[in-house]
Write a protein that holds these residues in place. Structure first.
Motif, PDB file in Angstrom:
ATOM      1  N   LEU A   1       0.814  -1.225   0.000  1.00 42.77           N
ATOM      2  CA  LEU A   1       0.000   0.000   0.000  1.00 42.77           C
ATOM      3  C   LEU A   1       0.846   1.272   0.000  1.00 42.77           C
ATOM      4  N   ASN A   2       0.259   2.331  -0.532  1.00 43.01           N
ATOM      5  CA  ASN A   2       0.891   3.652  -0.456  1.00 43.01           C
ATOM      6  C   ASN A   2       0.954   4.096   0.998  1.00 43.01           C
ATOM      7  N   ARG A   3       2.120   4.593   1.404  1.00 43.03           N
ATOM      8  CA  ARG A   3       2.209   5.168   2.737  1.00 43.03           C
ATOM      9  C   ARG A   3       2.111   6.677   2.599  1.00 43.03           C
ATOM     10  N   VAL A   4       1.156   7.241   3.322  1.00 35.67           N
ATOM     11  CA  VAL A   4       0.829   8.653   3.159  1.00 35.67           C
ATOM     12  C   VAL A   4       1.013   9.367   4.485  1.00 35.67           C
ATOM     13  N   THR A   5       1.640  10.540   4.471  1.00 35.06           N
ATOM     14  CA  THR A   5       1.677  11.389   5.660  1.00 35.06           C
ATOM     15  C   THR A   5       0.978  12.700   5.334  1.00 35.06           C
ATOM     16  N   LEU A   6      -0.051  12.997   6.109  1.00 33.99           N
ATOM     17  CA  LEU A   6      -0.772  14.263   5.936  1.00 33.99           C
ATOM     18  C   LEU A   6      -0.242  15.265   6.952  1.00 33.99           C
ATOM     19  N   GLU A   7      -0.007  16.482   6.507  1.00 26.73           N
ATOM     20  CA  GLU A   7       0.290  17.573   7.436  1.00 26.73           C
ATOM     21  C   GLU A   7      -1.055  18.176   7.877  1.00 26.73           C
ATOM     22  N   PRO A   8      -1.068  18.870   9.042  1.00 26.42           N
ATOM     23  CA  PRO A   8      -2.341  19.443   9.492  1.00 26.42           C
ATOM     24  C   PRO A   8      -3.019  20.255   8.386  1.00 26.42           C
ATOM     25  N   GLY A   9      -4.300  19.999   8.191  1.00 30.68           N
ATOM     26  CA  GLY A   9      -5.061  20.711   7.166  1.00 30.68           C
ATOM     27  C   GLY A   9      -5.178  19.942   5.858  1.00 30.68           C
ATOM     28  N   GLN A  10      -4.310  18.954   5.644  1.00 34.14           N
ATOM     29  CA  GLN A  10      -4.404  18.167   4.411  1.00 34.14           C
ATOM     30  C   GLN A  10      -5.402  17.030   4.593  1.00 34.14           C
ATOM     31  N   GLY A  11      -6.029  16.630   3.497  1.00 35.47           N
ATOM     32  CA  GLY A  11      -7.053  15.598   3.559  1.00 35.47           C
ATOM     33  C   GLY A  11      -6.762  14.427   2.655  1.00 35.47           C
ATOM     34  N   LEU A  12      -7.564  13.381   2.840  1.00 39.59           N
ATOM     35  CA  LEU A  12      -7.440  12.163   2.053  1.00 39.59           C
ATOM     36  C   LEU A  12      -8.865  11.646   1.848  1.00 39.59           C
ATOM     37  N   TYR A  13      -9.236  11.412   0.589  1.00 37.08           N
ATOM     38  CA  TYR A  13     -10.571  10.895   0.297  1.00 37.08           C
ATOM     39  C   TYR A  13     -10.458   9.424  -0.080  1.00 37.08           C
ATOM     40  N   LEU A  14     -11.269   8.584   0.542  1.00 37.35           N
ATOM     41  CA  LEU A  14     -11.205   7.148   0.305  1.00 37.35           C
ATOM     42  C   LEU A  14     -12.517   6.674  -0.299  1.00 37.35           C
ATOM     43  N   ALA A  15     -12.439   6.279  -1.567  1.00 37.86           N
ATOM     44  CA  ALA A  15     -13.623   5.804  -2.276  1.00 37.86           C
ATOM     45  C   ALA A  15     -13.855   4.335  -1.961  1.00 37.86           C
ATOM     46  N   ALA A  16     -14.994   3.815  -2.410  1.00 40.34           N
ATOM     47  CA  ALA A  16     -15.324   2.403  -2.177  1.00 40.34           C
ATOM     48  C   ALA A  16     -14.224   1.507  -2.727  1.00 40.34           C
ATOM     49  N   GLY A  17     -13.907   0.441  -1.985  1.00 38.98           N
ATOM     50  CA  GLY A  17     -12.954  -0.559  -2.471  1.00 38.98           C
ATOM     51  C   GLY A  17     -11.502  -0.219  -2.235  1.00 38.98           C
ATOM     52  N   ASN A  18     -11.235   0.987  -1.700  1.00 36.78           N
ATOM     53  CA  ASN A  18      -9.846   1.393  -1.438  1.00 36.78           C
ATOM     54  C   ASN A  18      -9.363   0.761  -0.127  1.00 36.78           C
ATOM     55  N   LEU A  19      -8.328  -0.068  -0.219  1.00 37.44           N
ATOM     56  CA  LEU A  19      -7.786  -0.712   0.986  1.00 37.44           C
ATOM     57  C   LEU A  19      -6.954   0.312   1.758  1.00 37.44           C
ATOM     58  N   HIS A  20      -7.225   0.455   3.050  1.00 36.38           N
ATOM     59  CA  HIS A  20      -6.509   1.474   3.820  1.00 36.38           C
ATOM     60  C   HIS A  20      -6.386   1.084   5.286  1.00 36.38           C
ATOM     61  N   ALA A  21      -5.469   1.750   5.962  1.00 38.57           N
ATOM     62  CA  ALA A  21      -5.315   1.613   7.415  1.00 38.57           C
ATOM     63  C   ALA A  21      -4.777   2.935   7.936  1.00 38.57           C
ATOM     64  N   TYR A  22      -5.453   3.489   8.938  1.00 38.33           N
ATOM     65  CA  TYR A  22      -4.912   4.687   9.581  1.00 38.33           C
ATOM     66  C   TYR A  22      -3.874   4.228  10.602  1.00 38.33           C
ATOM     67  N   LEU A  23      -2.759   4.945  10.656  1.00 41.99           N
ATOM     68  CA  LEU A  23      -1.651   4.483  11.501  1.00 41.99           C
ATOM     69  C   LEU A  23      -1.517   5.286  12.790  1.00 41.99           C
ATOM     70  N   HIS A  24      -1.492   6.608  12.650  1.00 41.53           N
ATOM     71  CA  HIS A  24      -1.207   7.418  13.834  1.00 41.53           C
ATOM     72  C   HIS A  24      -1.597   8.863  13.573  1.00 41.53           C
ATOM     73  N   GLY A  25      -2.176   9.496  14.594  1.00 44.25           N
ATOM     74  CA  GLY A  25      -2.438  10.922  14.490  1.00 44.25           C
ATOM     75  C   GLY A  25      -3.878  11.273  14.810  1.00 44.25           C
TER      76      GLY A  25
END
Ligand SMILES: [Zn+2]
Length: 410
Positions: free
Chosen positions: A246-270
């Motif tokens: 999977l893509n590893r993503v780091t969001l800075e405060p204020g940034q967003g991430l949209y997850l559509a149906a079927g998108n495999l994901h896991a929130y890690l920390h924050g």
């Protein structure tokens, strides 16, 4: 307009400090606080504070849907609040998961009803008949895994771990670097017989440790460190292998991430604000003590690799409001940034239901003859029938998130 008391959810992965600190309450808390639900989900509705006392938002919406939700929302989504807003604090990683499409949710909900699986059963996948698109916006630095990485890059990552036992698996995507190859490899890993998994995992983790000790600035340091961290929390879990895809993503405060149906994901920390369609339909593939249903997950997963775009909020001209543009019809999330030496006031009219959540500073709200002082960590319910609302900063800086029904942008 009413003050809104969220429903606090305690899960093992939550934080004993983050949510309480934001709300100005003593820390550490007795239990880990994972989510504060601000909505009218039947499983845990928020409560509105009225002159007569507290009342479930779910009851309020059901008792007068048109006055609370407005005609357009009721016509489109029925007599229920179509979105759920959450404050989320992950101290430890959440499960590896995906959400169904609208068709899959309707079909799965009906199927499990026919099978007679009780709604409250721990093996129930589909708690309702709705899809669950979701949008997360970071309040602190926020780490996540989201969507399958370009399989060619994943081959490079698996080569970098440099463990001979991984090569047959890497070969599955090296020979077919597309969604079919990803499906083959993911399915193989997530269904490995226990003895095979038990033999493979320690070798992979050794390879990860070697990679980190050999190349501190290597290009896959974040990905490989994440795999090691996951294996500490969930030792021997096949989800650790799946996480390498999977893509590893780091969001800075204020940034967003949209997850559509079927998108495999896991929130890690924050810590984050999260909004979703008002649904609790989650299919899990591992990294959790909760119910895991691999065959059902495989049915809904989208194996196309994606470069998950980090979502930047778009400034709405002439206002203090920034919009996170997403395709979900059920919700729209905006951020309102106020400051005493810049824009200190924001006004809007409701055409449908609104939930305001103050995430920094404090504000004064006026709505018709009513007024409310709102501190960081507090929320407010505004009904469709309410008149114009004005929000004024009462601290040097103030930040709010505004949740409403998704609308064509006028
Ligand atoms: Zn999710």
């Amino acid at each position: 307009m009413h003050r809104l008391e969220g429903a606090l959810r305690s899960y093992a992965w939550g934080s004993r400090t983050a949510i309480a600190e934001l709300r100005g309450l003593p820390v550490p808390t007795a239990h880990p606080e994972a989510e504060l639900w601000l909505g009218a989900h039947p499983a845990d509705p928020a409560r509105v504070v009225t002159d007569e006392g507290e009342r479930s938002l779910l009851d309020l919406v059901r008792s007068e849907p048109e006055r609370q939700l407005g005609r357009r929302s009721v016509d489109t989504f029925g007599e229920r609040l179509p979105f759920l807003l959450k404050l989320l604090a992950a101290e430890e990683p959440l499960s590896l998961q995906a959400h169904p499409s609208a068709d899959q949710a309707r079909e799965g909900f009906a199927r499990e009803n026919e099978l007679g699986i009780a709604l409250g059963s721990s093996i129930r996948n589909y708690k309702d008949d709705s899809h669950k698109p979701e949008l997360v916006v970071a309040l602190s630095r926020f780490d996540a895994l989201a969507g399958f990485r370009d399989p060619k890059r994943t081959v490079e990552l698996l080569d970098a771990i440099a463990v001979p036992e991984l090569q047959p698996y890497a070969g599955l995507i090296a020979g077919q670097p597309d969604s079919d190859g990803l499906r083959a490899l993911f399915t193989t890993w997530i269904t490995l017989p226990q003895p095979v998994l038990s033999a493979l995992m320690p070798r992979v983790l050794d390879g990860c440790v070697d990679y980190l000790s050999g190349s501190k600035d290597g290009e896959f340091v974040a990905e490989i460190r994440t795999a090691l961290e996951l294996s500490e929390v969930y030792p021997g879990d096949a989800g650790v292998l799946a996480a390498l895809l999977l893509n590893r993503v780091t969001l800075e405060p204020g940034q967003g991430l949209y997850l559509a149906a079927g998108n495999l994901h896991a929130y890690l920390h924050g810590m984050a604000v999260e909004i979703m369609a008002n649904s609790d339909n989650v299919l899990r593939g591992g990294l959790t003590p909760k119910h895991v249903d691999v065959p059902e997950l495989l049915r809904v997963l989208d194996f196309d690799s994606v470069d998950i775009p980090v979502l930047e909020a778009e400034e709405l001209p002439g206002s203090a409001e920034f919009m996170y543009v997403s395709p979900a019809p059920e919700f729209c999330l905006t951020r309102i940034d106020l400051s005493s030496n810049g824009r200190a006031e924001h006004r809007f009219r409701t055409e449908g239901p609104h939930i305001l959540l103050c995430t920094a500073g404090s504000v004064h709200l006026r709505c018709g003859s009513q007024s409310l002082d709102v501190e960081q960590g507090s929320a407010v319910w505004i009904a469709a029938e309410d008149p114009e609302v004005s929000v004024t900063a009462t601290s040097e800086r103030a930040q709010l998130f505004s949740a409403r029904v998704g609308a064509p942008i006028a």
